[in-house]
Design a protein around this motif. Sequence first.
Motif, PDB file in Angstrom:
ATOM      1  N   HIS A  49      30.904  47.096  39.879  1.00 38.53           N
ATOM      2  CA  HIS A  49      31.831  47.628  38.881  1.00 38.53           C
ATOM      3  C   HIS A  49      32.160  49.071  39.235  1.00 38.53           C
ATOM      4  O   HIS A  49      31.260  49.893  39.383  1.00 38.53           O
ATOM      5  CB  HIS A  49      31.210  47.555  37.480  1.00 38.53           C
ATOM      6  N   THR A  97      34.726  44.351  39.628  1.00 38.26           N
ATOM      7  CA  THR A  97      34.938  43.771  38.296  1.00 38.26           C
ATOM      8  C   THR A  97      35.725  44.698  37.372  1.00 38.26           C
ATOM      9  O   THR A  97      36.276  44.234  36.374  1.00 38.26           O
ATOM     10  CB  THR A  97      33.594  43.423  37.636  1.00 38.26           C
ATOM     11  N   LEU A 104      39.300  39.071  34.349  1.00 40.23           N
ATOM     12  CA  LEU A 104      38.274  39.490  33.390  1.00 40.23           C
ATOM     13  C   LEU A 104      38.898  40.216  32.199  1.00 40.23           C
ATOM     14  O   LEU A 104      38.524  39.976  31.045  1.00 40.23           O
ATOM     15  CB  LEU A 104      37.247  40.388  34.076  1.00 40.23           C
ATOM     16  N   LEU A 162      32.712  45.067  28.939  1.00 39.60           N
ATOM     17  CA  LEU A 162      32.945  43.730  29.481  1.00 39.60           C
ATOM     18  C   LEU A 162      31.754  42.814  29.197  1.00 39.60           C
ATOM     19  O   LEU A 162      31.925  41.634  28.868  1.00 39.60           O
ATOM     20  CB  LEU A 162      33.205  43.797  30.982  1.00 39.60           C
ATOM     21  N   ALA A 163      30.550  43.370  29.337  1.00 34.17           N
ATOM     22  CA  ALA A 163      29.346  42.582  29.061  1.00 34.17           C
ATOM     23  C   ALA A 163      29.291  42.186  27.589  1.00 34.17           C
ATOM     24  O   ALA A 163      28.889  41.071  27.244  1.00 34.17           O
ATOM     25  CB  ALA A 163      28.101  43.374  29.438  1.00 34.17           C
ATOM     26  N   THR A 193      24.656  42.199  35.890  1.00 35.76           N
ATOM     27  CA  THR A 193      25.771  41.998  34.964  1.00 35.76           C
ATOM     28  C   THR A 193      27.087  41.848  35.721  1.00 35.76           C
ATOM     29  O   THR A 193      27.917  40.994  35.383  1.00 35.76           O
ATOM     30  CB  THR A 193      25.857  43.165  33.967  1.00 35.76           C
ATOM     31  N   LEU A 246      29.585  38.582  35.614  1.00 38.31           N
ATOM     32  CA  LEU A 246      31.014  38.672  35.295  1.00 38.31           C
ATOM     33  C   LEU A 246      31.848  38.048  36.406  1.00 38.31           C
ATOM     34  O   LEU A 246      32.826  37.341  36.146  1.00 38.31           O
ATOM     35  CB  LEU A 246      31.411  40.135  35.082  1.00 38.31           C
TER      36      LEU A 246
END
Length: 315
Positions: free
Chosen positions: A194, A215, A221, A238-239, A262, A266
């Motif tokens: 990320h 991500t 996403l 996002l999580a 994580t 994703l």
Amino acid sequence: SPQGRGKKKSRKHQRFMARRAVLEQKGLLSPHRHPGSQSPEAGLEAHTEANDTAAPRCDKVPKPKQTVSLSLSPSASPDSIARHHSVLLSQGNGSSKRVRTSSLVLRPGKYVAIDCEMVGTGPQGKLSELARCSVVNYEGDVIYDKYVRPELPIVDYRTRWSGITKQHMKNAIPFKAAQAEILKILKDKIVVGHAIHNDFQALKYFHPKDRTRDTSQSPALKKRAGLPIRANVSLKNLARYLLHKKIQVGCKGHSSVEDAQTAMELYRLVEVQWEKELAHRLPPRPPSPITDPAADSSQYLEDQYWPTELMASSL
């Protein structure tokens, strides 16, 4: 006479019934059929045809997987993997189970996720340097997690965000040693992260763009989370939106292991769509005979590979 013909027909019928009984005993003819509905031969043919139509059902699932996996050589490039991924998953429904199965076929060892924690060095601690690096595999298992001693003296530990303290630096390894270990892991891998450019910058490294999955830049996403495509979205949000879990909570800073896991979760959530879109955008890249490790240039020096005309003229 009519009676003789009747007796003869009766004996023929008896032979027919005896033959039918043998076929029924062997399981080649259904015992429920009316004796006059069809001959034993016809029943045998119908039984064979029924078996032929039922047999291919067992072959439908493995065939496309076998074809794709066999066509991938050990030196397959990431863009080739993406294209094969697209072909394999074109009939998929996008479920997580389908994603997991497809990636096992396409060698999940090609995928890793990374996250780094930085501390402040230089004037006023504004220069970010690597202090911890974590790498996880496709399943989220940790394959690397070490504290790293920066090349310059630490001015700001940034503990509130990095989780790094002075105590962690006692057993930290030098940056150059850590860099060599990490880059060895990342070589030829598809790397997920990320805002991953920050991690590569801390490693003083540039990873090939076609092998990078960021991500924070994934339209799939953001769309799934109901956010604008151009929005800057954090890993934490996002999580929360997509994985329904809380990360980066408390005052002890972030965990690079948790963040890397994580990011991989994703990625796997939209893996099918991501790889299919990427495969469509990638231009065809023919293998170079110079850089392709699968090509053995020494074989072209052997006599058997020279044209017959040249061999004859050289004698």
